[in-house]
Scaffold this motif. Structure first.
Motif, PDB file in Angstrom:
ATOM      1  N   ILE A 173     103.337  53.873   5.707  1.00  0.00           N
ATOM      2  CA  ILE A 173     104.041  54.059   4.371  1.00  0.00           C
ATOM      3  C   ILE A 173     103.526  53.683   3.448  1.00  0.00           C
ATOM      4  O   ILE A 173     103.670  54.458   2.256  1.00  0.00           O
ATOM      5  CB  ILE A 173     105.445  52.968   4.567  1.00  0.00           C
ATOM      6  N   PHE A 174     102.863  52.576   3.178  1.00  0.00           N
ATOM      7  CA  PHE A 174     102.175  52.230   1.918  1.00  0.00           C
ATOM      8  C   PHE A 174     101.083  53.548   1.703  1.00  0.00           C
ATOM      9  O   PHE A 174     100.933  53.815   0.385  1.00  0.00           O
ATOM     10  CB  PHE A 174     101.216  50.993   2.105  1.00  0.00           C
ATOM     11  N   GLN A 202      98.653  57.786  -1.745  1.00  0.00           N
ATOM     12  CA  GLN A 202      97.989  59.061  -1.534  1.00  0.00           C
ATOM     13  C   GLN A 202      98.778  60.153  -2.185  1.00  0.00           C
ATOM     14  O   GLN A 202      98.605  61.368  -2.063  1.00  0.00           O
ATOM     15  CB  GLN A 202      97.416  59.294  -0.239  1.00  0.00           C
ATOM     16  N   LYS A 203     100.135  60.055  -2.033  1.00  0.00           N
ATOM     17  CA  LYS A 203     101.151  61.167  -2.430  1.00  0.00           C
ATOM     18  C   LYS A 203     101.049  62.413  -1.611  1.00  0.00           C
ATOM     19  O   LYS A 203     101.159  63.283  -1.903  1.00  0.00           O
ATOM     20  CB  LYS A 203     101.287  61.164  -3.789  1.00  0.00           C
TER      21      LYS A 203
END
Length: 299
Positions: A114-115, A120-121
């Protein structure tokens, strides 16, 4: 031969770490020892021993503090990484048991994905999404024992368990550059000192008053074993990374909850519900899936 050495190291480390859970649970059940007191003593003694050992080997243990950037990173890791993982792990054991707490730490790969996705979008690969889904199904079974009518765990057990998964993900991601620059043992030693000192400063009088616990030979002996076994487990775990792949490490880490479960059954007579046991197995499958998918994506 080196691969076999790595497998022996990771299995030994995982089993020793799995053993510390029931030992900590015994301490909490058989004394009025608080989480803060236990961790202050554990972190300060273990950290001091590591640094003394490195000093005796001729290492210049004070070097990281001469660079502001590294000193700041070390402080962050000590407080939010080392102390964060240790505190949430013991608090999770206190609010549930050693087996549940050990399984909750396997949520870390989900938080890491998730992070990375936000940073990195970009969306993670489909196989990783499926792995997360499988892991969360396992978590649902673990929490509810297969019943939709309510949780099989208390509210605080869930809160501390999720916090443990999050803290373990930070603990995994943050110190990578620190350890590359200064070495694993030096970073871990100072992080333990920082974490233990931080906890001591939050309530020094309570810690000092509770030193009477050390007069009880069975309590002090078990606390000593927790410190030694836990520190040795960590060193073995990190040493294994030189010889085997992260995928193999993830798969063989499943010996942690298995060891905790066997010891808890034999020692405390604790048995997970049928669906909770199934949920634990599903979680381990999901985490292994995530590790393999991540390895392939990296390639």
């Amino acid at each position: 031969m080196e691969r076999l050495k790595g497998i022996i190291l990771i299995v030994s480390g995982a089993m020793l770490w799995g053993t510390t859970g029931p030992m900590i649970e015994w301490l909490l059940l058989n004394s009025d020892m608080t989480v803060s007191y236990m961790l202050t003593v554990r972190l300060l003694i273990a950290g001091t021993c590591l640094l003394v050992m490195l000093k005796m080997q001729g290492k210049r243990i004070s070097l990281p503090w001469k660079h502001k950037v590294w000193a700041r990173q070390l402080l962050i890791f000590g407080v939010f990484g080392m102390l964060g993982v240790q505190y949430t792990f013991v608090a999770s054991i206190e609010s549930s048991n050693a087996v549940i707490a050990t399984l909750f730490q396997f949520l870390a790969p989900v938080f890491i994905i998730i992070f990375v996705t936000f940073r990195q979008k970009t969306w993670p690969p489909v196989v990783q999404v499926l792995g997360m889904f499988v892991t969360l199904i396992g978590l649902f079974l673990l929490l509810t024992n297969g019943s939709f009518s309510g949780f099989a765990l208390s509210q605080w057990a869930v809160i501390w368990g999720i916090a443990l998964g999050f803290a373990f993900s930070f603990y995994t991601l943050h110190p990578v550059r620190l350890m590359q620059e200064w070495g694993v043992l030096l970073v871990v030693g100072w992080a333990m000192i920082i974490g233990g000192t931080t906890l001591f400063l939050t309530n020094p009088l309570q810690i000092i008053r509770h030193l009477d616990y050390l007069k009880e030979w069975n309590i002090s002996a078990m606390l000593f074993l927790v410190i030694v076994v836990g520190t040795l487990a960590f060193v073995l775990f990190l040493s294994s990374m030189k010889y085997i792949t992260p995928v193999e490490t993830s798969i063989l880490s499943s010996f942690e909850p298995l060891t905790a479960m066997v010891i808890s059954v034999l020692w405390f007579g604790q048995v997970l519900g049928m669906w909770q046991l199934a949920g634990g197995i599903v979680m381990l499958i999901g985490v292994t899936w995530l590790s393999i998918a991540g390895s392939k994506a990296k390639e």
